[in-house]
Write an enzyme that holds these catalytic residues in place. Structure first.
Site, PDB file in Angstrom:
ATOM      1  N   PRO A  57       0.797  -1.229   0.000  1.00  0.00           N
ATOM      2  CA  PRO A  57       0.000   0.000   0.000  1.00  0.00           C
ATOM      3  C   PRO A  57       0.830   1.280   0.000  1.00  0.00           C
ATOM      4  CG  PRO A  57      -0.175  -1.142   2.104  1.00  0.00           C
ATOM      5  CD  PRO A  57       0.494  -2.083   1.156  1.00  0.00           C
ATOM      6  N   ASN A  58       0.342   2.221  -0.775  1.00  0.00           N
ATOM      7  CA  ASN A  58       0.882   3.591  -0.861  1.00  0.00           C
ATOM      8  C   ASN A  58       2.199   3.708  -1.616  1.00  0.00           C
ATOM      9  OD1 ASN A  58      -1.281   4.872   0.630  1.00  0.00           O
ATOM     10  ND2 ASN A  58      -0.476   3.765   2.409  1.00  0.00           N
ATOM     11  N   ALA A  95       2.890  -0.603   4.921  1.00  0.00           N
ATOM     12  CA  ALA A  95       2.368  -0.666   6.294  1.00  0.00           C
ATOM     13  C   ALA A  95       1.937  -2.079   6.698  1.00  0.00           C
ATOM     14  CB  ALA A  95       1.204   0.306   6.444  1.00  0.00           C
ATOM     15  N   ARG A 122      12.592   4.676  13.061  1.00  0.00           N
ATOM     16  CA  ARG A 122      11.310   5.389  13.030  1.00  0.00           C
ATOM     17  C   ARG A 122      10.430   4.982  14.228  1.00  0.00           C
ATOM     18  NH1 ARG A 122       8.925   5.193   7.170  1.00  0.00           N
ATOM     19  NH2 ARG A 122       7.573   6.777   8.113  1.00  0.00           N
ATOM     20  N   ASN A 171       8.237  -5.139  -0.695  1.00  0.00           N
ATOM     21  CA  ASN A 171       8.087  -4.043   0.259  1.00  0.00           C
ATOM     22  C   ASN A 171       6.598  -4.021   0.618  1.00  0.00           C
ATOM     23  OD1 ASN A 171       7.780  -1.732   1.698  1.00  0.00           O
ATOM     24  ND2 ASN A 171       8.986  -0.434   0.319  1.00  0.00           N
ATOM     25  N   GLU A 188      12.809  -8.852   2.195  1.00  0.00           N
ATOM     26  CA  GLU A 188      11.984  -7.712   2.636  1.00  0.00           C
ATOM     27  C   GLU A 188      12.787  -6.423   2.404  1.00  0.00           C
ATOM     28  OE1 GLU A 188      11.878  -7.653   6.883  1.00  0.00           O
ATOM     29  OE2 GLU A 188      10.310  -6.127   7.000  1.00  0.00           O
ATOM     30  N   TYR A 230      10.874   9.079   1.486  1.00  0.00           N
ATOM     31  CA  TYR A 230      10.854   8.092   0.406  1.00  0.00           C
ATOM     32  C   TYR A 230      11.437   8.591  -0.917  1.00  0.00           C
ATOM     33  CZ  TYR A 230       7.664   5.941   3.755  1.00  0.00           C
ATOM     34  OH  TYR A 230       7.112   5.397   4.896  1.00  0.00           O
ATOM     35  N   ARG A 260       4.331  11.039  -1.884  1.00  0.00           N
ATOM     36  CA  ARG A 260       4.205  10.847  -0.437  1.00  0.00           C
ATOM     37  C   ARG A 260       5.539  11.123   0.258  1.00  0.00           C
ATOM     38  NH1 ARG A 260       4.667   4.475   1.258  1.00  0.00           N
ATOM     39  NH2 ARG A 260       3.913   5.332   3.213  1.00  0.00           N
ATOM     40  N   HIS A 273      12.700  -2.116   2.616  1.00  0.00           N
ATOM     41  CA  HIS A 273      12.078  -0.841   3.003  1.00  0.00           C
ATOM     42  C   HIS A 273      12.947   0.290   2.501  1.00  0.00           C
ATOM     43  CE1 HIS A 273       9.152  -2.903   5.383  1.00  0.00           C
ATOM     44  NE2 HIS A 273      10.135  -3.643   5.872  1.00  0.00           N
TER      45      HIS A 273
HETATM   46  C1  DQA Z   1       8.046   1.419   4.123  1.00  0.00           C
HETATM   47  C2  DQA Z   1       8.051   1.644   5.629  1.00  0.00           C
HETATM   48  C3  DQA Z   1       6.676   1.353   6.214  1.00  0.00           C
HETATM   49  O1  DQA Z   1       6.699   1.557   7.618  1.00  0.00           O
HETATM   50  C4  DQA Z   1       5.650   2.273   5.606  1.00  0.00           C
HETATM   51  O2  DQA Z   1       4.372   1.984   6.106  1.00  0.00           O
HETATM   52  C5  DQA Z   1       5.674   2.254   4.125  1.00  0.00           C
HETATM   53  C6  DQA Z   1       6.963   2.234   3.438  1.00  0.00           C
HETATM   54  C7  DQA Z   1       9.391   1.791   3.474  1.00  0.00           C
HETATM   55  O3  DQA Z   1       9.576   1.469   2.307  1.00  0.00           O
HETATM   56  O4  DQA Z   1      10.234   2.434   4.113  1.00  0.00           O
HETATM   57  O5  DQA Z   1       4.637   2.328   3.461  1.00  0.00           O
HETATM   58  O6  DQA Z   1       7.821   0.046   3.870  1.00  0.00           O
END
Ligand code: DQA
Length: 144
Positions: free
Chosen positions: A9-10, A76, A106, A73, A97, A22, A17, A99
């Site tokens: 998501p996102n 959330a 964080r 990735n 994984e 990011y 964003r 990020h």
């Molecule tokens: C993320 C870190 C997550 O905590 C966050 O919710 C994201 C992006 C990252 O790429 O740093 O959506 O996965």
């Protein structure tokens, strides 16, 4: 060799964003980088992004007998989803994984990662390059 590169998501909002966290490159730029890297490596890659947990579970399941590795990735869902963890466990495909941000520096709620329990490696805080590092890692793993 075929890799799935999955974003949760996102991550379709990259570039818009929170650019301080990011970066300014968008999702299309990420896809271009991943495809170019796969070409250099001489491997196949399939990219997928969804904002929906069940769709992400379906896509992970599609890796069964279909992909040699997964780069994910989960956004959330990293911090909430037992379903994504179970999907990775079910397919038994080596999974990294990724990020973009340094999650360990964080908020407290970002310190939990369910999916990590089923992953062969975690890469955080390397920006979009983290995806390419994950691809390299999975390629090396397949050779060994
Ligand atoms: C993320 C870190 C997550 O905590 C966050 O919710 C994201 C992006 C990252 O790429 O740093 O959506 O996965």
């Amino acid at each position: 060799m075929k890799l799935f590169v999955i974003n949760g998501p996102n991550l379709n909002m990259l570039g818009i964003r929170e650019p301080g966290l990011y970066g300014r490159e968008d999702y299309r730029a990420l896809c271009d980088k991943v495809r170019a890297h796969a070409k250099e490596m001489g491997i196949e890659v399939e990219l997928y992004q969804s904002n929906h947990e069940g769709d992400l579970v379906d896509y992970i399941q599609a890796a069964y007998q279909n992909a040699d590795g997964i780069v994910i990735n989960p956004g959330a869902y990293t911090h909430t989803s037992v379903a994504l963890l179970d999907a990775v466990k079910a397919v038994q495909v080596p999974t990294v994984e990724v990020h973009i941000s340094k999650v360990e520096e964080r908020e407290e709620f970002r310190q939990i990662s369910y999916i990590r329990l089923a992953c062969v490696k975690t890469i955080t805080g390397h920006g979009l390059d983290g995806y390419l590092e994950a691809m390299d890692y999975l390629a090396e793993l397949k050779k060994s």
